[in-house]
Design a protein around this motif. Sequence first.
Motif, PDB file in Angstrom:
ATOM      1  N   HIS A 175       2.573   0.933   0.340  1.00 59.29           N
ATOM      2  CA  HIS A 175       1.352   1.741   0.288  1.00 59.29           C
ATOM      3  C   HIS A 175       1.457   2.924  -0.671  1.00 59.29           C
ATOM      4  O   HIS A 175       0.509   3.695  -0.800  1.00 59.29           O
ATOM      5  N   GLY A 176       2.587   3.070  -1.337  1.00 58.39           N
ATOM      6  CA  GLY A 176       2.699   4.098  -2.366  1.00 58.39           C
ATOM      7  C   GLY A 176       2.000   3.649  -3.641  1.00 58.39           C
ATOM      8  O   GLY A 176       2.277   2.566  -4.160  1.00 58.39           O
ATOM      9  N   GLU A 177       1.090   4.448  -4.148  1.00 55.63           N
ATOM     10  CA  GLU A 177       0.324   4.061  -5.339  1.00 55.63           C
ATOM     11  C   GLU A 177       1.180   4.053  -6.602  1.00 55.63           C
ATOM     12  O   GLU A 177       0.875   3.344  -7.552  1.00 55.63           O
ATOM     13  N   LYS A 178       2.251   4.847  -6.615  1.00 54.25           N
ATOM     14  CA  LYS A 178       3.129   4.909  -7.791  1.00 54.25           C
ATOM     15  C   LYS A 178       4.539   4.455  -7.434  1.00 54.25           C
ATOM     16  O   LYS A 178       5.531   5.039  -7.859  1.00 54.25           O
ATOM     17  N   THR A 179       4.604   3.387  -6.644  1.00 50.48           N
ATOM     18  CA  THR A 179       5.891   2.851  -6.198  1.00 50.48           C
ATOM     19  C   THR A 179       6.206   1.567  -6.948  1.00 50.48           C
ATOM     20  O   THR A 179       5.393   0.635  -6.970  1.00 50.48           O
TER      21      THR A 179
END
Length: 252
Positions: A43-47
């Motif tokens: 759910h991390g957008e920049k993962t």
Amino acid sequence: MQKRRNIPVNLPTEKSKPDKRWILQKFLVLGPGKIGKSQLFSHGEKTLFIETEPGLNHLSVLKVPVRSWNDFREVCSELYRAQEKGSFPYDTVVIDTLDKLVERVSEEAIQLGKKKYPKVADQIHTLGDVPNGNGWFWVSQLLSNALDKITEFPCALVLISHLSVRRINDGSREYDKDTISLFKGVAENVLHWADHTLHIRATMRGDQIKRVIRTKPTESMEAGSRGQIVPDGFELDGDMAACYAKLRGLFD
């Protein structure tokens, strides 16, 4: 003989303050298969997920496949180039799974053994076949060096690993412990490297199964969180995106 220069040292006069920035954190995530280890961090957008084995097709993530040690080095090189340009695009990098990456390192160590010991190259098929215990040593050294280098990236780092039950002998008695499923030398390095060992467990509450993150180590369970930032018993029920946001909210 060259004269030694005296470099002044400024001794501290005030205590340092705890640094809870997300980009400085190093996580080790343990748990049985399909319990939600990858799903939580998806759910991390920049993962970025460094996918060392298939298993992320059910999730919508940024991922790059790694199927060899050379693949891993090439991905790291690209990340270094982005860092040098000042355009590092991620705030989190996940290695999923660490177990499979260790297998890739082991394959590299076996090839190194064949090159270093050509007279017995046809007899080297496993790490144990490499003379003088160098196979195990090279794996530990290569992985340790890699972890040290990726720690320089301006992002949080997450290692996802499987669980193993290990028989512990403390000299007076033996007992079982749920811990990382890697051989001893590598396991110890990884456990010391991590700031937060998040052990995801499923427990029964009445007639319902509840998932929680354990961060308080026990005799039978590997877990921990430096500074106790991640509380023991952190719940993973309901909306996983909300759970991830709550985890992120524990850090600056």
